[in-house]
Design a protein around this motif. Structure first.
Motif, PDB file in Angstrom:
ATOM      1  N   GLU A 115       1.163  -1.343  -0.448  1.00 36.56           N
ATOM      2  CA  GLU A 115      -0.030  -0.029  -0.089  1.00 36.56           C
ATOM      3  C   GLU A 115       0.754   0.807   0.162  1.00 36.56           C
ATOM      4  OE1 GLU A 115      -3.687   1.908  -0.088  1.00 36.56           O
ATOM      5  OE2 GLU A 115      -3.386  -0.268  -0.578  1.00 36.56           O
ATOM      6  N   ASP A 116       2.008   0.997   0.554  1.00 37.51           N
ATOM      7  CA  ASP A 116       2.901   2.434   0.505  1.00 37.51           C
ATOM      8  C   ASP A 116       3.560   2.800  -0.725  1.00 37.51           C
ATOM      9  OD1 ASP A 116       2.433   2.674   3.578  1.00 37.51           O
ATOM     10  OD2 ASP A 116       4.647   1.790   3.868  1.00 37.51           O
ATOM     11  N   ARG A 118       1.989   1.448  -3.923  1.00 35.82           N
ATOM     12  CA  ARG A 118       0.858   1.641  -4.272  1.00 35.82           C
ATOM     13  C   ARG A 118       0.643   3.658  -4.180  1.00 35.82           C
ATOM     14  NH1 ARG A 118      -2.050  -4.161  -5.460  1.00 35.82           N
ATOM     15  NH2 ARG A 118      -0.473  -4.361  -6.637  1.00 35.82           N
ATOM     16  N   THR A 119       0.783   3.804  -3.126  1.00 35.01           N
ATOM     17  CA  THR A 119       0.039   5.502  -2.870  1.00 35.01           C
ATOM     18  C   THR A 119       1.728   6.285  -2.903  1.00 35.01           C
ATOM     19  OG1 THR A 119       0.719   5.217  -0.551  1.00 35.01           O
ATOM     20  CG2 THR A 119      -1.294   4.181  -1.440  1.00 35.01           C
ATOM     21  N   GLY A 120       2.742   5.746  -3.148  1.00 31.60           N
ATOM     22  CA  GLY A 120       3.774   6.662  -3.312  1.00 31.60           C
ATOM     23  C   GLY A 120       4.440   7.302  -2.026  1.00 31.60           C
ATOM     24  N   ARG A 121       3.450   6.468  -0.816  1.00 27.23           N
ATOM     25  CA  ARG A 121       3.808   7.355   0.309  1.00 27.23           C
ATOM     26  C   ARG A 121       5.883   6.919   0.739  1.00 27.23           C
ATOM     27  NH1 ARG A 121      -0.760   5.806   2.604  1.00 27.23           N
ATOM     28  NH2 ARG A 121      -0.239   3.627   3.385  1.00 27.23           N
ATOM     29  N   VAL A 171       4.223  -3.412  -7.359  1.00 36.06           N
ATOM     30  CA  VAL A 171       3.461  -1.646  -7.185  1.00 36.06           C
ATOM     31  C   VAL A 171       2.964  -1.681  -8.647  1.00 36.06           C
ATOM     32  CG1 VAL A 171       4.145   0.589  -8.124  1.00 36.06           C
ATOM     33  CG2 VAL A 171       5.866  -0.858  -6.489  1.00 36.06           C
TER      34      VAL A 171
END
Length: 327
Positions: A115-116, A118-121, A171
């Motif tokens: 999730e990190d 894929r969201t760019g965090r 990703v």
């Protein structure tokens, strides 16, 4: 899969495959008695020797590799890089390899989650941490189970080997494990299954080397899919990608009724003019009232033709004159 961005990647992958093929074709009968693990490592070494010969000192020739050897109910899988091996079994599908990449290590070590990423965090690198390089011999990883270097293979199973152009990564995934199982079980043959995997990856936008090998063990239980659920062949998928996008023709829109427009609000200048006229009217009314009721407050009228002199007002016209004190 020749390492992208490196010189001679396509030549590197072909050289390694040819070296391994030549090694296997020259094996004597019953050579597996020495162990599949030993044979697989020797085959990869043969691929490296062929790569080094092809490179002849040229820097940067590299490739990934995934290789499987099976005898009876035993199988060994070795790999370098991010090419993968999957085993489709009666109870599901599992990945037998782990990518040698920075991204995969970040996930394995808990430095990031899917999730990190894929969201760019969290930003990770797609770079490889290990591959087959013509300048340096590198040991492969081997898959096994139960502390043994080999896997037990049952009937009604299929081995799937793919380049990362088929699977993608955490990703940007293309064909994920559940779909791999569905397409392998839903195809009429191993060749058709490989074509479906490649076609689906191209259909989903993969632009990398898209390669797949499917090997069945025993009789596969088929769950044939309707033609509408099957992906196009690789050639059809590529042809569709070349076609120009279809632009929808806009539908005619019925004329809209005119919307009544409210009268514009009075302008500020008009309000100022009206205020000035009111003040002038009021001043004139006060002046007339004072002249009528209190003439003492009105200055004496000066006849036309008078002018102010040093001693007062004197007439410039013929006739009488009146002197007005300057006070």
């Amino acid at each position: 899969d020749g390492v992208g961005g490196q010189r001679g990647g396509d030549r590197a992958s072909r050289a390694v495959v040819q070296g391994i093929r030549d090694f296997i074709e020259t094996l004597p009968p019953r050579s597996t008695r020495g162990g599949l693990e030993r044979l697989l490592v020797a085959a990869i070494d043969a691929g490296f020797e062929r790569l080094a010969l092809e490179a002849a000192g040229e820097v940067g020739m590299s490739t990934t590799l995934v290789l499987a050897m099976a005898a009876g109910e035993e199988m060994v899988v070795g790999w370098l890089g991010d090419s993968r091996a999957y085993l489709v079994e009666p109870d599901g599908v599992r990945c037998l390899t782990q990518d040698h990449s920075v991204l995969s290590e970040d996930l394995a070590l808990g430095r990031a989650t899917v999730e990190d990423l894929r969201t760019g965090r969290v930003v990770s690198s797609p770079g490889l941490t290990r591959c087959m390089n013509a300048m340096e011999r590198c040991a492969p990883d081997l898959s096994g189970e139960g502390g043994r270097p080999f896997l037990s293979v049952r009937g009604d199973s299929a081995l799937v080997l793919t380049s990362d152009g088929v699977t993608g990564n955490a990703v940007v995934p293309f064909v994920e494990p559940p779909e791999i199982e569905r397409l392998v079980r839903g195809s009429s043959s191993p060749r058709r299954a490989a074509e479906c995997l490649v076609g689906r990856a191209i259909e989903k936008g993969s632009g990398d080397n898209v390669s797949a090998v499917v090997v069945e063990f025993g009789t596969m239980t088929r769950r044939e899919l309707p033609p509408s659920d099957l992906p196009p062949s690789p050639d059809e998928a590529l042809e569709r990608r070349r076609e120009p996008p279809v632009v929808a023709t806009p539908r005619p829109v019925a004329p809209r009724r005119p919307v009544p427009v409210a009268a514009p609000a009075p302008r500020r200048s008009a309000i100022l003019v009206a205020g000035l006229l009111f003040l002038l009217s009021l001043s004139a009314a006060v002046f007339l009232w004072l002249r009528e009721h209190h003439p003492e407050f009105i200055p004496a009228q000066i006849r036309p033709g008078t002018a102010l002199s040093d001693h007062g007002l004197e007439s410039r016209a013929e006739g009488d004159f009146v002197s007005v004190p300057r006070d």
